[in-house]
Design a protein around this motif. Structure first.
Motif, short mmCIF file in Angstrom:
data_model
loop_
_atom_site.label_atom_id
_atom_site.label_comp_id
_atom_site.label_asym_id
_atom_site.label_seq_id
_atom_site.Cartn_x
_atom_site.Cartn_y
_atom_site.Cartn_z
N LYS A 81 0.83 -1.20 0.00
CA LYS A 81 0.00 0.00 0.00
C LYS A 81 0.87 1.25 0.00
O LYS A 81 2.06 1.21 0.29
N SER A 117 5.98 3.85 0.07
CA SER A 117 5.34 2.53 0.13
C SER A 117 6.26 1.46 0.70
O SER A 117 5.90 0.29 0.75
N SER A 171 -5.24 5.06 -0.48
CA SER A 171 -5.78 3.78 -0.94
C SER A 171 -5.79 3.64 -2.46
O SER A 171 -5.63 2.54 -2.99
N ARG A 193 -3.64 5.33 -4.43
CA ARG A 193 -2.27 5.60 -4.87
C ARG A 193 -2.18 6.75 -5.86
O ARG A 193 -1.37 6.71 -6.81
#
Length: 546
Positions: free
Chosen positions: A455, A475, A498, A500
């Motif tokens: 994530k 990340s 969430s 990106r």
């Protein structure tokens, strides 16, 4: 025995004494001041009493301990269940008399919520969340829903927020269209409690407004909701609602005007992704425009090299697609005050941040620069420099030079050094500055540990929530280095990105989408003078609310 002379003396003496006594008494005053009244009106007696069962009265009398007024009674006061004919509310001295104009239903619990309507006369102290409850049958509904409200961005508890409850079968009819009949206002700690509720299924919302009407109908309002309904068959507590400002569904021009310098200034109701402008009238003027958008892409400045027009029509585009057309009229011979001056990044204290270039911003777009008319002096000696146009617009350029810590600098723009798009020549502009001390700045190395490498997270460095100094997507475990920041206290905020896309995405009520989660590190970071600091940031796992 007193003679006439003595008698005259004593009479005068008595007269003087009486006069002094009178004026002495008259000059006596009651002491002023005292503690300010901060307590709201208090209910002394209710007739019939609050929580009465088998209620059959046509009138209710509420006696308070002081004189009061009703503030915005038609907005603040509500009755549940709703009656076709609203009750009448009359003030008599320190009492409020409620006259029912409609027939009450049998075996029903009624709640009259006064919101923030009852205020004392002198100081305006408000009796919040006061309710009068009664039942026309033998039972009074007694279930409750409680919890708290926070702000999504700040993670702080929010006071004076209206928490609204709607029966499931009436949610689509009432929410955003009519005022709720079941509501409460959060206290100073952001807590709320909704009481005397009937069992059943409900939806819940929280709403923060600048002009309260308890209807979610404005772009700038903050809203919160729960996706899942509340199945109320026993007391429900610890409900958590997180406020956010939803992106408007439809684009709208909030403001459009010609400023004093002639530029067309526009304010949008929402941030655009990739905005652009196209002049469609006069038809040949599009290549004469100069456009500047704000960093947030929600305002635009349009400069026109040729002002010989009586109206201007501009198409607003986002990602190349037209979304609106703006038309603004002006007098063809209307004159504007086009000031032509400059602002330097050395700021009001005339100190340039060390290891940075000097940013120069003009008040009008620049058409031509004559560098032979620009002088940079270091301790009274002219030195060579490099002038570079800023790619973000035609009003900014940077002066590059190897600045020295203890030197004194003077920038001198001779008349005619700059020519604006309107053909203006600048008057002489002289500005002196020094380089701020390096020991006033610090470097922070942040050792970041992420909970899930599949994530993405956005680490934000800030001093206040409106001034984000740095946003860094990450990340995997690693270091983030913040160089050359003024000494002071700073904070870290983490966005769980969430999708990106490198930014925080807000929620949407209609689509039942929550905003992206945010976690704020409770540890305050202190940067000290001339100090290279190190700190750890262990990002916790995201708590997903269903």
């Amino acid at each position: 025995m007193l003679n006439k002379r003595d008698l005259f003396f004593y009479k005068n003496l008595l007269f003087v004494a009486i006069v002094l006594m009178i004026f002495g008494c008259a000059s006596q005053q009651l002491p002023h001041g005292g503690p300010k009244d901060v307590t709201p009106p208090r209910l002394v007696k209710a007739t019939p009493p609050n929580m009465t069962r088998h209620f059959a009265a046509k009138t209710v009398r509420l006696d308070f301990d002081e004189y009061f007024k009703l503030n915005n009674q038609f907005t603040e006061i509500s009755m549940s269940p709703v009656q076709d004919k609203q009750p009448e509310f009359k003030i008599k001295d320190k009492s409020l008399v409620i006259n029912f104009k409609d027939t009450l239903q049998k075996n029903t619990t009624y709640v009259i919520n006064f919101g923030k309507a009852i205020q004392d006369v002198n100081e305006g102290n408000t009796l919040k969340n006061f309710t009068y409850v009664f039942s026309t049958g033998p039972h009074i509904d007694s279930l409750s829903v409680s919890g708290n409200v926070t702000n999504s961005l700040t993670q702080q508890r929010e006071k004076d927020v209206t928490v609204m409850l709607f029966p499931m079968d009436k949610d689509s009819v009432y929410f955003g269209k009519k005022k709720p009949t079941i509501y409460a206002t959060t206290d100073t700690a952001g807590n709320f409690s909704l009481n005397n509720l009937h069992d059943g299924d409900y939806t819940i919302y929280a709403l923060k407004e600048s002009a309260p009407d308890r209807i979610y109908d404005k772009d700038d309002e903050l809203i919160a909701f729960l996706k899942k309904p509340i199945h109320l068959y026993s007391d429900t507590s610890d409900i958590k609602l997180s406020l956010f400002q939803q992106d408007p569904q439809k684009f709208r021009m909030v403001e459009k005007k010609f400023d004093q310098d002639g530029k067309l200034f526009m304010v949008f109701n929402k941030k655009l992704t990739n905005p652009s402008l196209k002049v469609i009238y006069p038809p040949t003027f599009d290549n004469l425009k100069i456009v500047e958008f704000s960093k947030t892409n929600d305002t635009a400045k349009l400069y026109m090299k040729n002002m010989d027009f009586d109206s201007l029509s501009v198409a607003v585009l986002d990602n190349g697609k037209p979304i609106d057309t703006v038309t603004k009229e002006k007098g063809r011979k209307e004159t504007f005050k086009k000031d032509f001056t400059f602002v330097l990044s050395s700021g009001a204290n005339n100190k340039l941040k060390p290891y940075t270039d000097l940013l120069i911003t003009s008040t009008a777009p620049i058409d031509n620069i004559d560098e032979s008319q620009i002088t940079l002096s270091e301790d009274s000696t002219s030195v060579a420099f490099n002038l570079v146009k800023d790619t973000s617009g035609t009003r900014k350029f940077t002066m590059k030079y190897h600045w020295k810590q203890d030197a004194k600098y003077i920038v001198d723009f001779e008349p005619g050094a700059f020519t604006s798009i309107y053909g203006q020549k600048n008057i002489r502009f002289v500005k002196s500055f020094t380089i701020d001390k390096a020991e006033n700045y610090s470097t922070l190395t942040l050792h970041v540990t992420v909970p899930d490498t599949s994530k993405q997270y956005i680490v934000q460095f800030y001093q206040d929530n409106k001034n984000i100094l740095n946003s860094y997507p990450i990340s995997k475990n690693g270091n983030i280095v913040y160089k050359n920041y003024l000494t002071g206290k700073y904070h870290i905020r983490v966005i769980y990105d969430s999708n990106r896309n490198g930014k925080w995405d807000t929620g949407n009520v209609k689509k039942r989408l929550y905003p992206e989660n945010i976690w704020i590190d409770p540890t305050e970071i202190t940067l000290r003078p001339n100090w290279d600091a190190e700190d750890k940031l262990d990002i916790p796992r995201e708590v997903v609310v269903q």
